[in-house]
Enzyme design. Structure first.
Site, mmCIF file in Angstrom:
data_model
loop_
_atom_site.group_PDB
_atom_site.id
_atom_site.type_symbol
_atom_site.label_atom_id
_atom_site.label_comp_id
_atom_site.label_asym_id
_atom_site.label_seq_id
_atom_site.Cartn_x
_atom_site.Cartn_y
_atom_site.Cartn_z
ATOM 1 C CG HIS A 30 -12.882 35.901 5.115
ATOM 2 N ND1 HIS A 30 -12.678 36.261 6.426
ATOM 3 C CD2 HIS A 30 -14.178 35.491 5.053
ATOM 4 C CE1 HIS A 30 -13.788 36.079 7.110
ATOM 5 N NE2 HIS A 30 -14.710 35.619 6.298
ATOM 6 C CB SER A 58 -16.063 32.228 7.156
ATOM 7 O OG SER A 58 -17.073 31.319 6.889
#
Ligand code: NAD
Length: 715
Positions: free
Chosen positions: A450, A429
């Site tokens: 992601h 992240s």
């Protein structure tokens, strides 16, 4: 457009058959054709009755959103809608029985055409849905839906259909009285024709319930005690849920209240005015652009590099069976793809699979999934601690701890086993993809995928293209995201990518407001009023203040002298380092989390961040100013992402914001909101805020130039 035939008994069939499309849609062309054909049939003495049907697998999918989104002439629009109402009334009062044969899904304007027929019979088609999705795009059912549905089924049963866009199956539509009968699939035309023939044989004039002398609204009209009670509750609930940010449900309620207080014809005129107002409003334009066209483009992979053959997936590797790994495994298995779920020990890997069993088990309990289906899905997840099991994986996704060294180690170990062509993706992240790719022996096949938490539910995947990532890797990764039913946006590598970076500004702005002495209750309430799902301080607690603190420390270390301290960093440092309040996970953050009751703001905040209030006890800043800051700070950062080419297209920003962090759709997205304000107005607001609050609000050059040249992000 329409097929028209008349049989030996004088029963005409009007069949929707939109050319070149798999679905019938309603637009100026198809509605014009319907009007012309129905007028011809009504005027023709040889025609005794009419059956309305569809040549496609569904009846009608709804209105043409491109046409509605482009409408700008309110007077012309109102005229067209009024003409449509006159046609429907001519059909209802024309003396000839008209029946609709609903072979499949009948939605929006399609359902309204059906409601304008005297009789509606649906096929027993398990896939068919009936309802009015208009409200979900900022519109209302404007071809009589707000007037006919409550007059047929009562205000109570109409509310979820009209105000929430709830779609129901044929049996339920029949139960509440929206359709008359359900017959075996394939028999619906025959049944419709039979009803027309029976009505002709009986010699009775066909009439809709509202045109009969005995007309009565089921459950009582708006001016009965029960009706009043229902409307008051609906109004209050609506305000509580939407803070009045969405005009569509409010206008629907007004249509029902005002329209049902009078006769149908006046009600239709009232509806036409509210409908025109919504179609012309920026809210519906924003919602149609982002939620419909933007999402459609993203899901069709409009930005997928061309010339790369589509990749199908049969076996995926998942490194790390923690919260994210287990969720991604669930999504992958649900798509019918086998998944090797690897962790440091067999026990840890099994724990990931147990998570899937627990989540799916809840669905089995609720009757949403069969036990066999669950076993089938679980059989696709193969927990292991052995890298050898990754052999044959077309793609490996890494979701181990957020540590560079650990990620480098698992990259090397996996690449030693998987084929030379396989893709390696990181779910990091915060760590730039280009840096992580240095651990890879084939950085062209290295990419960022992601996911958002909980990964099995959240619909967005932010795809991050590193410096060395090839177009083929990007294209094939997009195929995986679509295969598991998620929506991709593609961004270029940078700190925080797009979503975390912009989402973070909302949280930081809340913390800056706190440092300035704005009462915390006001800050979080302003977030909700702005349309965000959670206030910024509550959100900081959820993602953990410690994370804000750690990211600030990391950024400081990485940037050195170039690092500029932000108010949020000071607030996070005080909360975490001085006060040990890390957020929800430690039971103490901006809020307290008592075991025996709901969370509440920590009273100690007043001592550490003393509120600055005027002599009368009110805050020094207005609610509108707080809302403006919380929203505009996201837009400024988004434009920076476009300027730095982190984002490739404005629509990616808007779709990503709505799906990624539940940015309020009525604003369109961080870019859609600037478009709504007007770019010169947005620049002026940023200039004012930059003077007041600092350079984080400084209008990016890209925006200033566009505003000066009269350019727009969207047509
Ligand atoms: P987690 O702590 O729940 O899970 C990490 C898992 O990785 C653990 O099961 C751990 O045993 C395993 N692991 C650690 N070292 C390993 C190794 N050498 N080999 C194999 N397995 C190993 O963490 P998470 O929340 O699932 O996050 C994982 C990754 O996803 C992180 O990079 C994080 O930044 C990222 N991410 C998290 C979120 C979120 O909201 N939690 C969202 C997006 C991305």
């Amino acid at each position: 457009m329409l097929n028209y035939s008349i049989d030996a008994d004088g029963i005409a069939t009007v069949e929707f058959d939109y050319p070149g499309k798999s679905q019938n849609i309603l637009n100026a062309a198809s509605m014009g054709a319907y009007a012309e054909t129905m007028q011809k049939a009504l005027a023709d003495a040889a025609v005794k009755g009419i059956v309305v049907a569809s040549a496609k697998k569904d009846f009608i999918a709804g209105g043409d959103l491109a046409e509605l989104g482009a409408a700008t002439d309110a007077a012309a629009f109102y005229r067209d809608i009024s003409a449509w109402h006159r046609l429907m009334r001519a059909i209802e009062l024309g003396g000839k029985p008209v029946a609709a044969a609903l072979n499949g899904s009948t939605l929006g304007g399609g359902m309204e055409i059906a409601l304008g027929c005297h009789y509606r019979v649906a096929a027993d088609n398990p896939k068919a849905r009936f309802g009015f999705p208009e409200v979900t795009l900022g519109l209302l059912p404007g071809a009589g839906g707000t007037q006919r549905v409550p007059r047929l089924v009562g205000m109570m049963a109409a509310a979820p259909l009209l105000m929430e866009g709830k779609r129901i199956k044929a049996a339920e539509a029949q139960k509440i009285g929206m359709i008359h009968a359900v017959v075996a699939a394939g028999e619906e035309r025959k049944a419709a024709r039979q009803w027309v023939a029976d009505t002709l044989a009986a010699g009775t004039k066909p009439l809709q319930p509202w045109d009969m002398k005995s007309a009565k609204i089921p459950g009582g009209g708006p001016n009965t005690p029960s009706g009043m009670q229902m409307l008051m509750a609906a109004n209050a609930m609506l305000r509580e849920k939407t803070y009045d940010n969405y005009p569509a449900p409010r206008h629907i309620l007004s249509c029902v209240y005002e329209g049902l207080s009078t006769n149908l014809d006046t009600g239709l005129a009232i509806e036409a005015r509210y409908f025109t107002n919504l179609v012309m409003s920026p809210v519906s334009k924003n919602m149609i652009r982002s939620l419909f066209f933007g999402m459609q483009e993203a899901n069709k992979l409009a930005s997928r590099p061309s010339g790369v053959p589509q990749q199908t997936y049969t076996k995926i590797g998942m490194l790390g069976a923690g919260m994210m790994g287990a969720g991604i495994a669930m999504s992958t298995a649900t798509a019918g793809i086998d998944i090797v779920l690897l962790d440091t020990t067999q026990e840890a890997a099994d724990k990931g699979k147990d998570y899937a069993r627990k989540q799916w088990g809840k669905q089995v309990q609720r009757g949403r999934m069969t036990a066999e289906a669950m076993e089938g899905l679980l059989a696709r997840i193969h927990p292991t601690a052995s890298y050898a099991d990754l052999k044959g994986c077309e793609l490996v996704v890494e979701a181990v701890f957020e540590k560079r060294e650990i990620k480098a180690e698992v990259t090397k170990k996996a690449e030693a086993v998987i084929g030379a062509d396989a893709i390696f993706a990181s779910n990091t992240s915060t760590l730039p993809i280009t840096g992580l790719a240095e651990a890879s022996v084939r950085p062209a096949n290295f990419i960022g995928l992601h996911f958002f938490s909980p990964a099995e539910k959240m619909p967005l995947v932010e795809i991050i293209v590193g410096k060395a990532t090839s177009d083929a890797t990007l294209a094939r990764s997009m195929d995986y995201v679509r295969a598991i039913g998620k929506t991709p946006i593609v961004v270029n590598d940078s700190r925080g990518f797009y979503t975390s970076r912009v989402f973070g500004t909302y949280v930081s702005e809340g913390m800056a407001l706190l440092e300035e002495g704005v009462p915390p209750a006001l800050i979080d309430k302003a977030g909700l009023i702005a349309g965000m799902p959670v206030g910024p301080l509550a959100l900081a607690d959820e993602v953990s203040i410690e994370l804000v603190y750690k990211v600030a420390q990391q950024t400081r270390a990485d940037l050195g002298a170039a690092y500029v301290e932000r108010a949020a960093d000071r607030v996070a440092t005080k909360m975490v380092a001085d006060l040990g309040r890390l957020g929800r996970k430690s039971g103490a953050g901006f809020y307290d989390y008592p075991a025996d009751g709901p969370k509440h703001l920590w009273p100690g905040l007043a001592e550490h961040f003393p509120p600055r209030v005027g002599a009368d006890g009110t805050a020094m800043i207005s609610l509108e100013q707080i809302v403006e800051r919380l929203i505009l700070v996201q837009s400024v950062e988004t434009v920076r992402c476009l300027e730095e080419k982190v984002l490739r297209a404005p629509i990616d920003a808007d779709v990503g914001a709505i799906l990624g962090w539940a940015y309020p759709p009525f604003r369109g997205g961080p870019i859609g909101w600037l478009h709504t304000l007007g770019l010169p107005q947005a620049v002026a607001a940023m200039d004012r805020l930059a003077t007041q609050c600092g350079p984080r609000f400084a209008a990016p050059k890209l925006l200033r130039d566009m505003a000066a040249k009269g350019e727009h992000f969207y047509a």
